[in-house]
Write a protein that holds these residues in place. Structure first.
Motif, short mmCIF file in Angstrom:
data_model
loop_
_atom_site.label_atom_id
_atom_site.label_comp_id
_atom_site.label_asym_id
_atom_site.label_seq_id
_atom_site.Cartn_x
_atom_site.Cartn_y
_atom_site.Cartn_z
N THR A 54 0.83 -1.21 0.00
CA THR A 54 0.00 0.00 0.00
C THR A 54 0.87 1.26 0.00
OG1 THR A 54 -1.80 -1.13 1.16
CG2 THR A 54 -1.77 1.28 1.24
N LEU A 76 2.50 1.57 -3.37
CA LEU A 76 1.52 1.98 -4.37
C LEU A 76 1.28 3.48 -4.32
CD1 LEU A 76 -0.49 0.84 -6.51
CD2 LEU A 76 -2.19 0.79 -4.68
N GLU A 77 1.14 4.02 -3.13
CA GLU A 77 0.93 5.47 -2.99
C GLU A 77 2.12 6.26 -3.52
OE1 GLU A 77 0.20 5.78 1.15
OE2 GLU A 77 -1.88 5.05 1.03
N LEU A 98 -4.79 -6.01 -4.47
CA LEU A 98 -4.85 -4.55 -4.47
C LEU A 98 -6.15 -4.03 -5.09
CD1 LEU A 98 -1.16 -3.72 -5.49
CD2 LEU A 98 -2.18 -3.60 -3.21
N GLN A 157 -8.88 -3.19 -3.84
CA GLN A 157 -9.50 -2.09 -3.11
C GLN A 157 -8.87 -0.74 -3.45
OE1 GLN A 157 -7.58 -4.39 -1.87
NE2 GLN A 157 -6.16 -3.56 -0.33
N LYS A 158 -7.74 -0.75 -4.15
CA LYS A 158 -7.04 0.48 -4.53
C LYS A 158 -7.36 0.92 -5.96
CE LYS A 158 -4.89 0.81 -0.61
NZ LYS A 158 -5.21 1.91 0.34
N ALA A 161 -8.46 4.49 -6.69
CA ALA A 161 -7.40 5.50 -6.61
C ALA A 161 -6.40 5.38 -7.74
CB ALA A 161 -6.67 5.38 -5.26
N VAL A 162 -6.23 4.17 -8.27
CA VAL A 162 -5.19 3.93 -9.27
C VAL A 162 -5.66 4.23 -10.69
CG1 VAL A 162 -3.78 2.12 -10.35
CG2 VAL A 162 -3.97 2.24 -7.85
#
Length: 304
Positions: free
Chosen positions: A55, A58-59, A91, A93-94, A97-98
């Motif tokens: 996480t 990824l950010e 991932l 759930q991301k 945002a991605v």
């Protein structure tokens, strides 16, 4: 290259620290290479809990993907795709945002950036959960930017092809068909070109869609060799829509009906036909599959 011995949490922490080093872009670039190395050869180090840093990484990748230094942004986009390829559904759930920044970078007029973002989208659409992908793509399909809409519809095409016969049974099936149908009537030829790919993927998956989407499939498009992941094919479909031509060739095209398999439809082998030359798998698919094999069975899903 593979690690001579399995790296530990200290190695991952060092990579994260170097990704945060805003004083020296070359240090960040090297750290991105190490992220890709971990994704390929030590995905458990990124994904396992406790100690997993996926996480955080990824950010930081999303931040670097916006870098004005194009080489750094390009490597970050490549790292994002490979991270998803190694993570499976870990991932998902991301995705909300991605996907927006990935789609925006894919629509960039700078092909140095856009091409890399395209490859990242291919890898995300190949590995993330289909339902989550469709949900995360829904806002982008209605985006005010035609470039972002076209990339989002292309992603729907890749998801539909990946689902295959399951494309009609997933919970989001109706929404998927509705979005593709709407895209076929978009004012932008690039969006309509992407909708050709999405319509073809859905008809190949379920020939019963031919009645609703068959007219969006250009005459001459060979469904037996169709590959939604082939970006060159997407570009040619978009160019076809921009040209305003009626068909790729003068020969009539047989579209499958609900009682005939799309893959067995006798489409003509004309010079204007769109297919992967020699039936070879696209370059991106080969590279993605090679990376997936390199990751192998080492992927460890995070504990809940």
């Amino acid at each position: 290259p593979p690690f001579p011995s399995p790296p530990g949490p200290r190695y991952a922490s060092d990579v994260v620290g170097r990704l945060r080093n805003k004083d020296d872009w070359s240090v960040q670039f090297s750290a991105l290479d190490d992220v890709r190395r971990m994704a390929a050869f030590a995905p458990a180090l990124l994904l396992s809990s406790p100690g997993g840093c996926a996480t955080t990484v990824l950010e930081l990748l999303l931040e670097l993907a916006e870098s004005p230094r194009s080489a750094l942004a390009r490597n970050a986009l490549r790292s994002l795709g490979e991270l998803f390829l190694a993570s499976g559904h870990s991932l998902d759930q991301k995705l909300d945002a991605v996907l927006p920044p990935m789609l925006r970078r894919a629509a960039d007029t700078n092909h140095f950036i856009g091409d890399e973002a395209d490859q990242g989208l291919c890898e995300i659409c190949r590995s993330a959960g289909a339902g989550r992908l469709i949900g995360a793509l829904t806002p982008a399909v209605g985006h005010k930017s035609a470039g972002i809409r076209s990339k989002a519809v292309w992603c729907l095409a890749m998801v539909a092809q990946r689902l295959g016969r399951n494309a009609s049974s997933v919970r989001e099936a109706a929404a998927l068909v509705q979005m593709v149908t709407k895209a076929t009537m978009d004012a932008s030829p690039d969006v309509r070109g992407a909708s050709c790919a999405a319509a073809a993927a859905l008809v190949v998956a379920d020939p019963s869609h031919a009645g609703r989407l068959g007219q969006a499939i250009p005459e001459g498009l060979d469904l037996s060799t169709f590959d939604a992941f082939d970006r060159r094919l997407l570009q040619r479909l978009q160019q076809f829509r921009r040209s305003g031509q009626v068909a790729f060739s003068g020969s009539p095209t047989h579209r499958p009906n609900s009682g005939q398999s799309a893959s067995s439809a006798p489409l003509p082998g004309t010079a204007g036909r769109l297919h992967r030359e020699g039936g070879e798998t696209s370059k991106w698919r080969r590279e993605s599959e090679e990376r997936r094999r390199a990751a192998g069975a080492a992927v460890v899903q995070p504990r809940r």
